[in-house]
Design an enzyme around this catalytic site. Sequence first.
Site, mmCIF file in Angstrom:
data_model
loop_
_atom_site.group_PDB
_atom_site.id
_atom_site.type_symbol
_atom_site.label_atom_id
_atom_site.label_comp_id
_atom_site.label_asym_id
_atom_site.label_seq_id
_atom_site.Cartn_x
_atom_site.Cartn_y
_atom_site.Cartn_z
ATOM 1 C CD GLU A 47 -35.364 -7.574 -38.494
ATOM 2 O OE1 GLU A 47 -34.321 -6.903 -38.429
ATOM 3 O OE2 GLU A 47 -36.367 -7.309 -37.795
ATOM 4 C CE1 TYR A 130 -30.925 -6.258 -34.805
ATOM 5 C CE2 TYR A 130 -30.938 -6.067 -37.202
ATOM 6 C CZ TYR A 130 -31.574 -5.929 -35.987
ATOM 7 O OH TYR A 130 -32.872 -5.513 -35.940
ATOM 8 C CG ASP A 148 -33.871 -1.650 -33.984
ATOM 9 O OD1 ASP A 148 -33.668 -1.550 -32.752
ATOM 10 O OD2 ASP A 148 -34.932 -1.294 -34.527
#
Length: 370
Positions: A47, A130, A148
């Site tokens: 990520e 996020y 995303d």
Amino acid sequence: MAAPQHLRSSSSPAAALLAWYDVHRRVLPWRAMAGERADPYRVWLSEIMLQQTTVQAVGRYYREFLSRWPTVQALASAPLDDVLAAWAGLGYYARARNLHRAAKVVVDDFGCEFPASFEQLKNLPGVGAYTAGAIAAIAFDQPYLAMDANAERVVARLFAVEEPLPKAKPRLRDLGQPLVPQNRAGDFAQALMDLGAAICTPKKPACKSCPVSSYCEAFKRGIQEQLPRKAEKPVRPLKRGAAFVARDVSGAVLLVKRPANGLLGGMLQPPLGPWTEEFPSIEAALAQAPFSAVWKKRLGIVRHGFTHFELEIEVYVAEAIRRPKQFNTIWVAEANLPTAALPTIMRKIIAHAFDTDGPLFAQASAARRR
Ligand code: SF4
């Protein structure tokens, strides 16, 4: 190919999406196979790498990191310079510094186990809301939304959000969060990303094959290709300067280390002059050179785009008969350049200096864009 009827008649967008995902999920190097538990270290590593970087670009780096540092302990124990060198070329180098800091926090404060709580994840260096949501969902199956760019596009179209990005981000989060199911939240997060990558593509989305088309407001209105709208990007200012690439008789190249923080922090570069509106004259450039030598200016320039500005560099080259005695300089053998902590722009400069077939770019931009 149209989506099978049983997908289109699912009881909710999440159910339809998960049924589609069970058949069409992507195989990605960092993704657990169906039925396997995700490894939080791998999820976190991927990520961070995927922030502002494509899946295609990340694959090689991810595999290299995992083979060199298979656990968070191994990464935390690695010298920062090695981590920066392995990150070279992936861009946004603050990510690599934060990755290293976060690995140390996980080892020192959490006994080598990644915390499962969203708030604790969000407090790790380099992990924003996020990324914390994505790790909480994918690694720990908690009902968080992972937005995303692919997922953002899908949600913007499902709800026909006309407000341009990036301003629309909070609204997209608010609209997307209620879609997250209590069960299989990790699969849902990845399904949304996969749908955006494979079906709900930026151009010509394959709506006829889409498992959530019956829920999609943009599709109903026929405006899917116009969404998500994007705010016009401001014109990036242009900066210019000179670089000095020196080789000794063995072919080793003189490099210096950039300050630890800020742009390209902690990375290596050939000596550079300041970046201003115009290229320095030859006289001014020679005054910026790291030592006296016969500096020759290469034809052409090197150009590179950063997020907030564009850079054009003229390159001066010299042979050093003896290595000048200077602090904070490093001579790197030519054979070691490929693995040195050189960001892409610095690699371009060195390639331009050594290029025997002509310059990379023949001309500087005609007009300054300020
Ligand atoms: Fe995207 Fe089309 Fe599916 Fe809507 S119907 S989510 S626009 S692929």
